[in-house]
Design a protein around this motif. Structure first.
Motif, short mmCIF file in Angstrom:
data_model
loop_
_atom_site.label_atom_id
_atom_site.label_comp_id
_atom_site.label_asym_id
_atom_site.label_seq_id
_atom_site.Cartn_x
_atom_site.Cartn_y
_atom_site.Cartn_z
N THR A 94 38.54 40.78 41.42
CA THR A 94 39.91 41.18 41.20
C THR A 94 40.61 42.76 41.27
OG1 THR A 94 39.61 41.60 39.04
CG2 THR A 94 39.91 39.18 39.40
N SER A 95 39.55 43.32 42.18
CA SER A 95 40.01 44.67 42.41
C SER A 95 41.30 45.17 42.98
CB SER A 95 38.79 45.38 43.30
OG SER A 95 38.72 44.83 44.72
N ASP A 96 41.79 44.18 43.69
CA ASP A 96 43.22 44.33 44.39
C ASP A 96 44.32 44.07 43.12
OD1 ASP A 96 42.40 41.66 44.27
OD2 ASP A 96 43.81 41.37 45.89
N ARG A 102 43.53 43.29 35.43
CA ARG A 102 42.24 43.21 35.38
C ARG A 102 41.52 43.45 34.04
NH1 ARG A 102 40.49 47.87 39.36
NH2 ARG A 102 42.64 48.18 39.23
N ARG A 280 44.94 34.13 41.52
CA ARG A 280 45.45 35.31 42.47
C ARG A 280 46.77 35.68 41.83
NH1 ARG A 280 41.51 38.14 43.09
NH2 ARG A 280 42.64 39.50 44.58
#
Length: 287
Positions: A94-96, A102, A280
């Motif tokens: 989930t870094s984006d 997050r 997402r």
């Protein structure tokens, strides 16, 4: 191929650690389940002038203490390692996403591990206690066993009426939690106040639903205990130790059965969390 992060994923990835701690839980709770029967036998033995049953009970209680201490020492280390690896994996995936989402989702993922560490052993305890209590109550009188089966079925049916409400309320609570870091970073006091007020509103909705659910379940338990005590006292030739065992196992059956709706409620919350941390999208209320 990227696997979905959920309870089966955790169980597959860390199966050796989890299998060991659950195995210890099984041994510990099997010993606990027979304690009321041992106490009843000890009472009858002492009344008859024997002490052998007393020595057996003391020996089993000492063994139980050693097993319980060992499990708790191991659990903290095993599940701490699982939380570490799970949080790192979720951060990678989930870094984006925004930092606020997050942060909230990593906290939510820890609830999956909490379920395995705390709720699942309690559920194992409940299942063992239900099976042992059910068998012993049937041994004393078949009608005691029938009442035990009826009360569990009734509890599950009562919970089924609340499942969708728990899922919806938890979805709203988690949606609000995902906004917390962004709201704190903005520095707007009014926005933070409204956020905290919304959290309170969702938590109150969940708590009120729990209160109504457990009120209905408790009414079932009152009838169960009253029937078993009345029926047990009428068994021909029943002894004081047997009456104690019937009363103890009836009450422990109630305590164990109460863990079933608690576990089901946790499952409703984890179902929403699993959908959310693998999404997402910004929100998954309608998932």
């Amino acid at each position: 191929m990227q696997f979905k992060i959920d309870l089966p994923y955790i169980l597959r990835t860390f199966r050796q650690r989890i299998a060991l701690t659950w195995g210890i839980v099984l041994v510990e709770n099997t010993l606990i389940a027979f304690i009321p029967l041992l106490i009843g036998m000890t009472i009858d033995g002492l009344l008859a002038g024997r002490v052998s049953e007393l020595f057996w009970m003391v020996g089993i209680l000492a063994s139980l203490g050693l097993v319980a201490v060992g499990r708790r020492v191991y659990d903290t280390r095993a599940y701490g390692t699982i939380r570490l690896h799970l949080g790192s994996e979720l951060q990678r995936r989930t870094s984006d996403l925004p930092v606020s989402k997050r942060s909230a989702r990593i906290d939510m993922s820890r609830e999956l591990v909490d379920f395995l560490e705390h709720d699942t052993p309690a559920l194992i305890t409940a299942v063992i206690q239900i099976v042992v209590s059910f068998g012993i109550l049937i041994y004393f009188d078949i009608r005691l066993g029938i009442s035990s089966a009826i009360v569990v079925i009734g509890m599950i049916l009562v919970y089924a009426c609340f499942h969708s409400r728990f899922y919806t309320f938890n979805a709203r609570l988690n949606e609000q939690r995902e906004q917390q870091v962004d709201l704190l970073s903005s520095g707007r006091r009014l926005g933070v106040f409204r956020h905290l007020r919304a959290l309170r509103r969702h938590e109150v909705a969940i708590s009120d639903t729990e209160a109504v659910l457990y009120g209905g379940i408790f009414l079932l338990q009152i009838g169960f205990i009253a029937f078993n005590l009345f029926q047990g006292a009428g068994i021909e030739g029943v002894t004081a130790g047997q009456i104690f065992s019937i009363a103890s196992y009836s009450w422990e059956y109630v305590e164990a059965a109460l863990l079933l709706p608690i576990a089901l409620q946790s499952w409703s919350r984890l179902s929403e969390i699993t959908t959310r941390i693998n999404s997402r999208q910004s929100g998954v209320l309608d998932a």
